[in-house]
Design a protein around this motif. Structure first.
Motif, PDB file in Angstrom:
ATOM      1  N   ALA A  76     -15.621 -11.688  -5.774  1.00  0.00           N
ATOM      2  CA  ALA A  76     -15.249 -11.907  -4.238  1.00  0.00           C
ATOM      3  C   ALA A  76     -14.176 -12.185  -4.172  1.00  0.00           C
ATOM      4  O   ALA A  76     -13.764 -12.788  -4.232  1.00  0.00           O
ATOM      5  N   THR A  77     -13.579 -11.862  -2.985  1.00  0.00           N
ATOM      6  CA  THR A  77     -12.737 -11.458  -2.640  1.00  0.00           C
ATOM      7  C   THR A  77     -12.528 -12.452  -1.815  1.00  0.00           C
ATOM      8  O   THR A  77     -11.146 -12.929  -1.785  1.00  0.00           O
ATOM      9  N   VAL A  78     -13.353 -12.720  -0.778  1.00  0.00           N
ATOM     10  CA  VAL A  78     -12.739 -14.823  -0.030  1.00  0.00           C
ATOM     11  C   VAL A  78     -13.838 -15.636  -0.462  1.00  0.00           C
ATOM     12  O   VAL A  78     -13.013 -16.883  -0.709  1.00  0.00           O
ATOM     13  N   ARG A  79     -14.822 -15.537  -0.689  1.00  0.00           N
ATOM     14  CA  ARG A  79     -15.973 -16.579  -0.258  1.00  0.00           C
ATOM     15  C   ARG A  79     -16.451 -16.192  -1.880  1.00  0.00           C
ATOM     16  O   ARG A  79     -17.184 -15.929  -1.800  1.00  0.00           O
ATOM     17  N   LEU A  80     -15.793 -16.779  -3.461  1.00  0.00           N
ATOM     18  CA  LEU A  80     -16.240 -16.566  -4.722  1.00  0.00           C
ATOM     19  C   LEU A  80     -17.516 -16.801  -4.825  1.00  0.00           C
ATOM     20  O   LEU A  80     -18.367 -16.422  -5.207  1.00  0.00           O
ATOM     21  N   ARG A  81     -17.620 -18.308  -4.899  1.00  0.00           N
ATOM     22  CA  ARG A  81     -18.412 -19.116  -4.370  1.00  0.00           C
ATOM     23  C   ARG A  81     -19.971 -18.197  -4.171  1.00  0.00           C
ATOM     24  O   ARG A  81     -21.521 -18.158  -5.466  1.00  0.00           O
ATOM     25  N   GLU A 107     -15.923  -5.819   3.182  1.00  0.00           N
ATOM     26  CA  GLU A 107     -14.166  -5.259   4.460  1.00  0.00           C
ATOM     27  C   GLU A 107     -13.036  -5.899   4.477  1.00  0.00           C
ATOM     28  O   GLU A 107     -11.879  -5.593   5.301  1.00  0.00           O
ATOM     29  N   GLN A 108     -13.165  -6.215   2.935  1.00  0.00           N
ATOM     30  CA  GLN A 108     -11.595  -6.159   2.647  1.00  0.00           C
ATOM     31  C   GLN A 108     -11.292  -4.381   2.035  1.00  0.00           C
ATOM     32  O   GLN A 108      -9.872  -4.301   1.862  1.00  0.00           O
ATOM     33  N   GLY A 109     -11.929  -4.025   2.280  1.00  0.00           N
ATOM     34  CA  GLY A 109     -11.171  -2.365   2.020  1.00  0.00           C
ATOM     35  C   GLY A 109     -11.197  -2.019   0.234  1.00  0.00           C
ATOM     36  O   GLY A 109     -11.456  -0.925  -0.121  1.00  0.00           O
ATOM     37  N   TRP A 110     -12.084  -2.885  -0.754  1.00  0.00           N
ATOM     38  CA  TRP A 110     -12.224  -2.517  -2.274  1.00  0.00           C
ATOM     39  C   TRP A 110     -13.226  -1.388  -2.096  1.00  0.00           C
ATOM     40  O   TRP A 110     -14.288  -1.671  -1.726  1.00  0.00           O
ATOM     41  N   PRO A 111     -12.679  -1.052  -3.272  1.00  0.00           N
ATOM     42  CA  PRO A 111     -13.833  -0.196  -3.943  1.00  0.00           C
ATOM     43  C   PRO A 111     -15.090  -0.343  -4.278  1.00  0.00           C
ATOM     44  O   PRO A 111     -14.423  -1.716  -5.241  1.00  0.00           O
ATOM     45  N   HIS A 112     -16.148  -0.339  -4.665  1.00  0.00           N
ATOM     46  CA  HIS A 112     -17.664  -1.011  -5.655  1.00  0.00           C
ATOM     47  C   HIS A 112     -17.421  -0.887  -7.028  1.00  0.00           C
ATOM     48  O   HIS A 112     -18.242  -1.365  -7.706  1.00  0.00           O
ATOM     49  N   PRO A 254       4.170   6.744   0.207  1.00  0.00           N
ATOM     50  CA  PRO A 254       3.893   8.280   0.365  1.00  0.00           C
ATOM     51  C   PRO A 254       3.725   7.750   2.156  1.00  0.00           C
ATOM     52  O   PRO A 254       4.672   6.683   2.705  1.00  0.00           O
ATOM     53  N   ASP A 255       4.222   8.531   2.871  1.00  0.00           N
ATOM     54  CA  ASP A 255       4.745   9.091   4.239  1.00  0.00           C
ATOM     55  C   ASP A 255       3.707   8.678   5.002  1.00  0.00           C
ATOM     56  O   ASP A 255       2.110   8.888   4.767  1.00  0.00           O
ATOM     57  N   ASP A 256       3.275   8.514   6.436  1.00  0.00           N
ATOM     58  CA  ASP A 256       2.114   8.581   7.428  1.00  0.00           C
ATOM     59  C   ASP A 256       1.286   9.445   7.222  1.00  0.00           C
ATOM     60  O   ASP A 256      -0.029   9.746   8.144  1.00  0.00           O
ATOM     61  N   SER A 257       1.804  11.269   7.047  1.00  0.00           N
ATOM     62  CA  SER A 257       0.704  12.388   7.209  1.00  0.00           C
ATOM     63  C   SER A 257       0.169  11.890   5.687  1.00  0.00           C
ATOM     64  O   SER A 257      -1.106  12.990   5.830  1.00  0.00           O
ATOM     65  N   ASP A 258       0.393  11.086   4.978  1.00  0.00           N
ATOM     66  CA  ASP A 258      -0.936  11.295   3.365  1.00  0.00           C
ATOM     67  C   ASP A 258      -1.793  10.657   4.484  1.00  0.00           C
ATOM     68  O   ASP A 258      -1.771   9.920   5.648  1.00  0.00           O
ATOM     69  N   ASP A 259      -3.170  11.109   3.163  1.00  0.00           N
ATOM     70  CA  ASP A 259      -4.234  10.326   2.918  1.00  0.00           C
ATOM     71  C   ASP A 259      -5.069   8.932   4.047  1.00  0.00           C
ATOM     72  O   ASP A 259      -4.498   7.757   3.186  1.00  0.00           O
ATOM     73  N   GLY A 260      -4.722   8.358   5.337  1.00  0.00           N
ATOM     74  CA  GLY A 260      -4.230   7.018   5.252  1.00  0.00           C
ATOM     75  C   GLY A 260      -5.672   5.970   4.917  1.00  0.00           C
ATOM     76  O   GLY A 260      -5.916   4.592   4.444  1.00  0.00           O
ATOM     77  N   ALA A 261      -6.297   6.536   4.034  1.00  0.00           N
ATOM     78  CA  ALA A 261      -8.086   5.546   3.315  1.00  0.00           C
ATOM     79  C   ALA A 261      -7.451   5.497   1.545  1.00  0.00           C
ATOM     80  O   ALA A 261      -8.001   4.447   1.359  1.00  0.00           O
ATOM     81  N   ARG A 262      -5.887   6.200   1.423  1.00  0.00           N
ATOM     82  CA  ARG A 262      -5.845   5.406   0.484  1.00  0.00           C
ATOM     83  C   ARG A 262      -4.773   4.158   0.100  1.00  0.00           C
ATOM     84  O   ARG A 262      -4.195   3.950   1.207  1.00  0.00           O
ATOM     85  N   TRP A 263      -4.849   3.980  -0.585  1.00  0.00           N
ATOM     86  CA  TRP A 263      -4.480   1.807  -0.974  1.00  0.00           C
ATOM     87  C   TRP A 263      -2.927   2.340  -0.875  1.00  0.00           C
ATOM     88  O   TRP A 263      -2.031   0.903  -0.771  1.00  0.00           O
ATOM     89  N   TRP A 264      -2.151   3.248  -1.136  1.00  0.00           N
ATOM     90  CA  TRP A 264      -0.630   2.996  -1.802  1.00  0.00           C
ATOM     91  C   TRP A 264      -0.216   4.811  -0.630  1.00  0.00           C
ATOM     92  O   TRP A 264      -1.172   5.330  -0.454  1.00  0.00           O
TER      93      TRP A 264
END
Length: 264
Positions: A76-81, A107-112, A254-264
């Protein structure tokens, strides 16, 4: 940057970042790891489903009255417990915790990564404060059979857990050294040709556990417009995640033309 430091450009959807990409090999080594069960997640357009009974069965088989849960990629990224601590072996508790885990990470965009990782709850409680996570820990960096280095760089740094330790744990903290986790890291390095950050945490009995590996690559953080290490930023020490960054990445982001869904 030291010339021996390897570098990989990747993202958080990379299958090498998934727990099950390394767990089958890690659990076969002579290295202490938490008891663990993998529970698949079934996803469609409307919901994510999990097998609550499989989690209950894992806890019952091992006599656990509590457990830790994360996804294949992250706790869990925000409220661990709230999102990773199963505090009672009851179906409604499990479902509430898993739902919080998936909601927080979503909500943080992390894949499961398609699954849950359910583990025994180890005692790392060196501090009286309930919201503190103070315990000796160390991260080694391994590559192609070698241990490259570690952070923190000394056992003294690892001992610095909290000023409010329980008295009976003082001898355990004073005896901390990094020789045991280093021996374990050398075993792991000998079996993994890839580049990893290898985590070790010491519990209140003085036992070092390897809870996970982190793929040691970098991704471009669009929001901050800088490279981040997959292992986290760490300390500004030789061989830390910060120092493994490379100026050679300039011009490759990466530049703005790359897939915005990617993390980098």
């Amino acid at each position: 940057m030291p010339s021996a430091a390897p570098l990989y450009i990747t993202d958080f959807a990379d299958e090498r970042c998934r727990f099950d990409s390394y767990w089958p090999r890690l659990r076969e080594l002579d290295v202490p790891v938490p008891k663990t069960a993998l529970v698949p997640l079934e996803t469609d357009e409307e919901e994510i489903r999990w097998d609550t009974d499989a989690i209950l069965s894992f806890m019952d088989r091992n006599g656990f009255d509590r457990a830790f849960v994360r996804t294949q990629v992250k706790a869990a990224t925000v409220r661990l417990r709230e999102g990773s601590f199963i505090y009672r072996p009851e179906a409604d508790v499990i479902d509430r915790v898993v739902e919080s885990l998936l909601t927080q990470n979503g909500e943080q965009g992390w894949p499961h990564g398609g699954g849950l990782v359910v583990r025994e709850w180890l005692d790392f409680d060196f501090c009286r404060h309930p919201n503190h996570t103070c315990h000796p820990s160390v991260r080694f960096f391994v590559d192609d059979g070698d241990v490259l280095g570690h952070t923190p760089p000394t056992a003294e740094r690892a001992r610095n857990v909290c000023d409010d330790t329980y008295d009976y744990l003082d001898p355990v903290i004073r005896s901390v050294d990094l020789s045991t986790p280093r021996r374990y890291a050398e075993r792991i390095a000998g079996e993994f040709s890839e580049t990893w950050g290898v985590d070790f945490i010491m519990d209140t009995t003085g036992t070092w556990y390897c809870p996970e590996l982190n793929f040691n690559g970098v991704y471009w953080n669009r929001m901050e417009e800088r490279w981040w290490n997959m292992c986290g930023q760490g300390d500004f020490e030789p061989w830390s995640p910060v120092e493994i960054h490379s100026a050679a990445l300039y011009g490759t982001r990466p530049d703005d033309s790359d897939d915005g869904a990617r993390w980098w």
